[in-house]
Design a protein around this motif. Sequence first.
Motif, PDB file in Angstrom:
ATOM      1  N   VAL A 193       0.839  -1.196   0.000  1.00  0.00           N
ATOM      2  CA  VAL A 193       0.000   0.000   0.000  1.00  0.00           C
ATOM      3  C   VAL A 193       0.876   1.250   0.000  1.00  0.00           C
ATOM      4  O   VAL A 193       1.774   1.401   0.826  1.00  0.00           O
ATOM      5  N   GLN A 194       0.589   2.136  -0.934  1.00  0.00           N
ATOM      6  CA  GLN A 194       1.210   3.469  -0.988  1.00  0.00           C
ATOM      7  C   GLN A 194       0.212   4.422  -0.327  1.00  0.00           C
ATOM      8  O   GLN A 194      -0.842   4.715  -0.878  1.00  0.00           O
ATOM      9  N   LEU A 195       0.563   4.903   0.886  1.00  0.00           N
ATOM     10  CA  LEU A 195      -0.403   5.580   1.744  1.00  0.00           C
ATOM     11  C   LEU A 195      -0.206   7.088   1.747  1.00  0.00           C
ATOM     12  O   LEU A 195       0.905   7.581   1.948  1.00  0.00           O
ATOM     13  N   ALA A 196      -1.299   7.823   1.558  1.00  0.00           N
ATOM     14  CA  ALA A 196      -1.271   9.282   1.525  1.00  0.00           C
ATOM     15  C   ALA A 196      -2.351   9.845   2.438  1.00  0.00           C
ATOM     16  O   ALA A 196      -3.356   9.193   2.717  1.00  0.00           O
ATOM     17  N   GLY A 197      -2.116  11.075   2.897  1.00  0.00           N
ATOM     18  CA  GLY A 197      -3.126  11.780   3.682  1.00  0.00           C
ATOM     19  C   GLY A 197      -2.657  12.135   5.072  1.00  0.00           C
ATOM     20  O   GLY A 197      -2.476  11.257   5.918  1.00  0.00           O
ATOM     21  N   GLY A 198      -2.433  13.418   5.309  1.00  0.00           N
ATOM     22  CA  GLY A 198      -2.116  13.888   6.652  1.00  0.00           C
ATOM     23  C   GLY A 198      -0.745  13.530   7.168  1.00  0.00           C
ATOM     24  O   GLY A 198      -0.526  13.528   8.384  1.00  0.00           O
ATOM     25  N   MET A 199       0.201  13.276   6.282  1.00  0.00           N
ATOM     26  CA  MET A 199       1.557  12.900   6.701  1.00  0.00           C
ATOM     27  C   MET A 199       2.375  14.167   6.986  1.00  0.00           C
ATOM     28  O   MET A 199       3.241  14.563   6.211  1.00  0.00           O
ATOM     29  N   ARG A 200       2.086  14.787   8.124  1.00  0.00           N
ATOM     30  CA  ARG A 200       2.655  16.108   8.390  1.00  0.00           C
ATOM     31  C   ARG A 200       3.584  16.143   9.599  1.00  0.00           C
ATOM     32  O   ARG A 200       3.904  17.217  10.111  1.00  0.00           O
ATOM     33  N   SER A 201       4.032  14.967  10.044  1.00  0.00           N
ATOM     34  CA  SER A 201       5.021  14.917  11.122  1.00  0.00           C
ATOM     35  C   SER A 201       5.862  13.661  10.969  1.00  0.00           C
ATOM     36  O   SER A 201       5.418  12.668  10.366  1.00  0.00           O
ATOM     37  N   ARG A 202       7.063  13.713  11.512  1.00  0.00           N
ATOM     38  CA  ARG A 202       7.938  12.551  11.490  1.00  0.00           C
ATOM     39  C   ARG A 202       7.279  11.373  12.208  1.00  0.00           C
ATOM     40  O   ARG A 202       7.344  10.227  11.750  1.00  0.00           O
ATOM     41  N   GLU A 203       6.627  11.670  13.337  1.00  0.00           N
ATOM     42  CA  GLU A 203       6.028  10.608  14.134  1.00  0.00           C
ATOM     43  C   GLU A 203       4.941   9.867  13.352  1.00  0.00           C
ATOM     44  O   GLU A 203       4.874   8.629  13.398  1.00  0.00           O
ATOM     45  N   ARG A 204       4.131  10.608  12.635  1.00  0.00           N
ATOM     46  CA  ARG A 204       3.044   9.962  11.884  1.00  0.00           C
ATOM     47  C   ARG A 204       3.594   9.122  10.739  1.00  0.00           C
ATOM     48  O   ARG A 204       3.126   8.012  10.483  1.00  0.00           O
ATOM     49  N   GLY A 210       3.755   0.231   2.566  1.00  0.00           N
ATOM     50  CA  GLY A 210       4.889   0.040   1.661  1.00  0.00           C
ATOM     51  C   GLY A 210       5.587   1.333   1.329  1.00  0.00           C
ATOM     52  O   GLY A 210       6.820   1.391   1.236  1.00  0.00           O
ATOM     53  N   ARG A 211       4.791   2.391   1.150  1.00  0.00           N
ATOM     54  CA  ARG A 211       5.327   3.724   0.871  1.00  0.00           C
ATOM     55  C   ARG A 211       4.458   4.763   1.558  1.00  0.00           C
ATOM     56  O   ARG A 211       3.269   4.543   1.772  1.00  0.00           O
ATOM     57  N   ILE A 212       5.079   5.905   1.845  1.00  0.00           N
ATOM     58  CA  ILE A 212       4.374   7.032   2.434  1.00  0.00           C
ATOM     59  C   ILE A 212       4.477   8.218   1.473  1.00  0.00           C
ATOM     60  O   ILE A 212       5.578   8.554   1.010  1.00  0.00           O
ATOM     61  N   PRO A 268      14.906   4.421   2.415  1.00  0.00           N
ATOM     62  CA  PRO A 268      15.027   4.365   0.952  1.00  0.00           C
ATOM     63  C   PRO A 268      13.910   3.532   0.334  1.00  0.00           C
ATOM     64  O   PRO A 268      13.480   2.520   0.898  1.00  0.00           O
ATOM     65  N   ASP A 269      13.397   4.011  -0.792  1.00  0.00           N
ATOM     66  CA  ASP A 269      12.332   3.351  -1.543  1.00  0.00           C
ATOM     67  C   ASP A 269      10.986   3.350  -0.822  1.00  0.00           C
ATOM     68  O   ASP A 269      10.073   2.621  -1.225  1.00  0.00           O
ATOM     69  N   GLN A 270      10.834   4.182   0.216  1.00  0.00           N
ATOM     70  CA  GLN A 270       9.558   4.210   0.921  1.00  0.00           C
ATOM     71  C   GLN A 270       8.911   5.592   1.000  1.00  0.00           C
ATOM     72  O   GLN A 270       7.757   5.700   1.420  1.00  0.00           O
ATOM     73  N   ILE A 271       9.625   6.622   0.601  1.00  0.00           N
ATOM     74  CA  ILE A 271       9.071   7.973   0.679  1.00  0.00           C
ATOM     75  C   ILE A 271       8.795   8.485  -0.732  1.00  0.00           C
ATOM     76  O   ILE A 271       9.665   8.460  -1.608  1.00  0.00           O
ATOM     77  N   VAL A 272       7.579   8.962  -0.929  1.00  0.00           N
ATOM     78  CA  VAL A 272       7.124   9.474  -2.221  1.00  0.00           C
ATOM     79  C   VAL A 272       6.764  10.950  -2.054  1.00  0.00           C
ATOM     80  O   VAL A 272       6.081  11.324  -1.091  1.00  0.00           O
ATOM     81  N   LEU A 273       7.206  11.775  -2.975  1.00  0.00           N
ATOM     82  CA  LEU A 273       6.875  13.199  -2.960  1.00  0.00           C
ATOM     83  C   LEU A 273       5.602  13.438  -3.753  1.00  0.00           C
ATOM     84  O   LEU A 273       5.465  12.978  -4.886  1.00  0.00           O
ATOM     85  N   ALA A 274       4.639  14.150  -3.145  1.00  0.00           N
ATOM     86  CA  ALA A 274       3.411  14.527  -3.848  1.00  0.00           C
ATOM     87  C   ALA A 274       3.537  15.945  -4.371  1.00  0.00           C
ATOM     88  O   ALA A 274       3.861  16.869  -3.621  1.00  0.00           O
ATOM     89  N   VAL A 275       3.285  16.118  -5.648  1.00  0.00           N
ATOM     90  CA  VAL A 275       3.319  17.435  -6.285  1.00  0.00           C
ATOM     91  C   VAL A 275       1.955  17.655  -6.929  1.00  0.00           C
ATOM     92  O   VAL A 275       1.662  17.154  -8.016  1.00  0.00           O
ATOM     93  N   ASP A 276       1.091  18.380  -6.215  1.00  0.00           N
ATOM     94  CA  ASP A 276      -0.274  18.650  -6.671  1.00  0.00           C
ATOM     95  C   ASP A 276      -0.306  20.038  -7.298  1.00  0.00           C
ATOM     96  O   ASP A 276      -0.052  21.030  -6.612  1.00  0.00           O
ATOM     97  N   VAL A 277      -0.640  20.108  -8.577  1.00  0.00           N
ATOM     98  CA  VAL A 277      -0.477  21.341  -9.333  1.00  0.00           C
ATOM     99  C   VAL A 277      -1.821  21.881  -9.805  1.00  0.00           C
ATOM    100  O   VAL A 277      -2.631  21.167 -10.403  1.00  0.00           O
ATOM    101  N   TRP A 278      -2.041  23.160  -9.516  1.00  0.00           N
ATOM    102  CA  TRP A 278      -3.246  23.857  -9.984  1.00  0.00           C
ATOM    103  C   TRP A 278      -2.854  25.228 -10.498  1.00  0.00           C
ATOM    104  O   TRP A 278      -2.188  26.001  -9.819  1.00  0.00           O
ATOM    105  N   GLN A 279      -3.241  25.498 -11.751  1.00  0.00           N
ATOM    106  CA  GLN A 279      -2.949  26.773 -12.396  1.00  0.00           C
ATOM    107  C   GLN A 279      -1.469  27.142 -12.286  1.00  0.00           C
ATOM    108  O   GLN A 279      -1.110  28.299 -12.062  1.00  0.00           O
ATOM    109  N   GLY A 280      -0.626  26.131 -12.428  1.00  0.00           N
ATOM    110  CA  GLY A 280       0.810  26.370 -12.536  1.00  0.00           C
ATOM    111  C   GLY A 280       1.586  26.379 -11.244  1.00  0.00           C
ATOM    112  O   GLY A 280       2.807  26.552 -11.265  1.00  0.00           O
ATOM    113  N   TYR A 281       0.911  26.196 -10.102  1.00  0.00           N
ATOM    114  CA  TYR A 281       1.603  26.232  -8.814  1.00  0.00           C
ATOM    115  C   TYR A 281       1.253  25.010  -7.966  1.00  0.00           C
ATOM    116  O   TYR A 281       0.158  24.443  -8.088  1.00  0.00           O
ATOM    117  N   VAL A 282       2.188  24.646  -7.091  1.00  0.00           N
ATOM    118  CA  VAL A 282       1.992  23.518  -6.190  1.00  0.00           C
ATOM    119  C   VAL A 282       1.003  23.914  -5.091  1.00  0.00           C
ATOM    120  O   VAL A 282       1.115  24.981  -4.488  1.00  0.00           O
TER     121      VAL A 282
END
Length: 247
Positions: free
Chosen positions: A76-87, A97-99, A120-134
């Motif tokens: 599972v590649q899990l997203a949502g509310g990953m805003r702290s090291r602890e979480r 499997g990935r965050i 390594p191999d477990q952190i994914v960067l989310a780049v959500d783009v609207w009207q040219g900006y993240v």
Amino acid sequence: MRIYPTMELQNGRCVTLDKGRLENAMIWHVDPVETARSWSAAGAEWMHLTDFDAIEGRDTNVELVEEIIRSAELPVQLAGGMRSRERIEHWIDKGAGRIVIGTLAALDPHLVKELAKLYPDQIVLAVDVWQGYVMTEGWRTQSAFTPEAFIEAFHDTPFAAIVVTDIDSEMEDVEAQLGLISGVAEKSRTPVIASGVVRTTDDISRLAYISNISGAIVSRALFRKTLTLEDVLEVAKTAHEPVAQFQ
């Protein structure tokens, strides 16, 4: 190219959003755990899971997410509310499997770089783009970063992948536009997973021929049953098969 069948959770139910609005989600009356298992049975190698309640700071879906991770029979590649090291470390310990990290990368890039090197191999960067900006904070806040500048700031970071979402295409019921994602993928040193642009198998075929696209997130079309996962996987598998040259 890898296909990521995608589930989005709100209040314990599978949902999809209408034009990105969390308060106006469409509910799908399916069992989330059984749906995840069915994707594994169909041949998916990964699934993507977004917890909308976690984006809003609520733990409504914690037990359900844990159950999906334990029983889905695929990583599972899990997203949502990953805003702290602890979480982040909590969910890695729980077996994700990935965050996927978006907002935290804009707020504390040094921490995210450290986590990517530590896991390594477990952190994914989310780049959500609207009207040219993240966008950050669940698509609510526009940053000052263009997607290219945002990715360049992490150019030496060993992410497992970068998920690029074309919010304009995701929010509007129009034919997918691949220009944004193909442009970002061309400049990225890390393989890109395309999100928000798959409505038909033709979109999968087009993505397969874009340089540095390693995968595609498929969500709404699966729940609407305008696509089957089996068909999508087959198209992704055969997209690069050689074509005989006739003289």
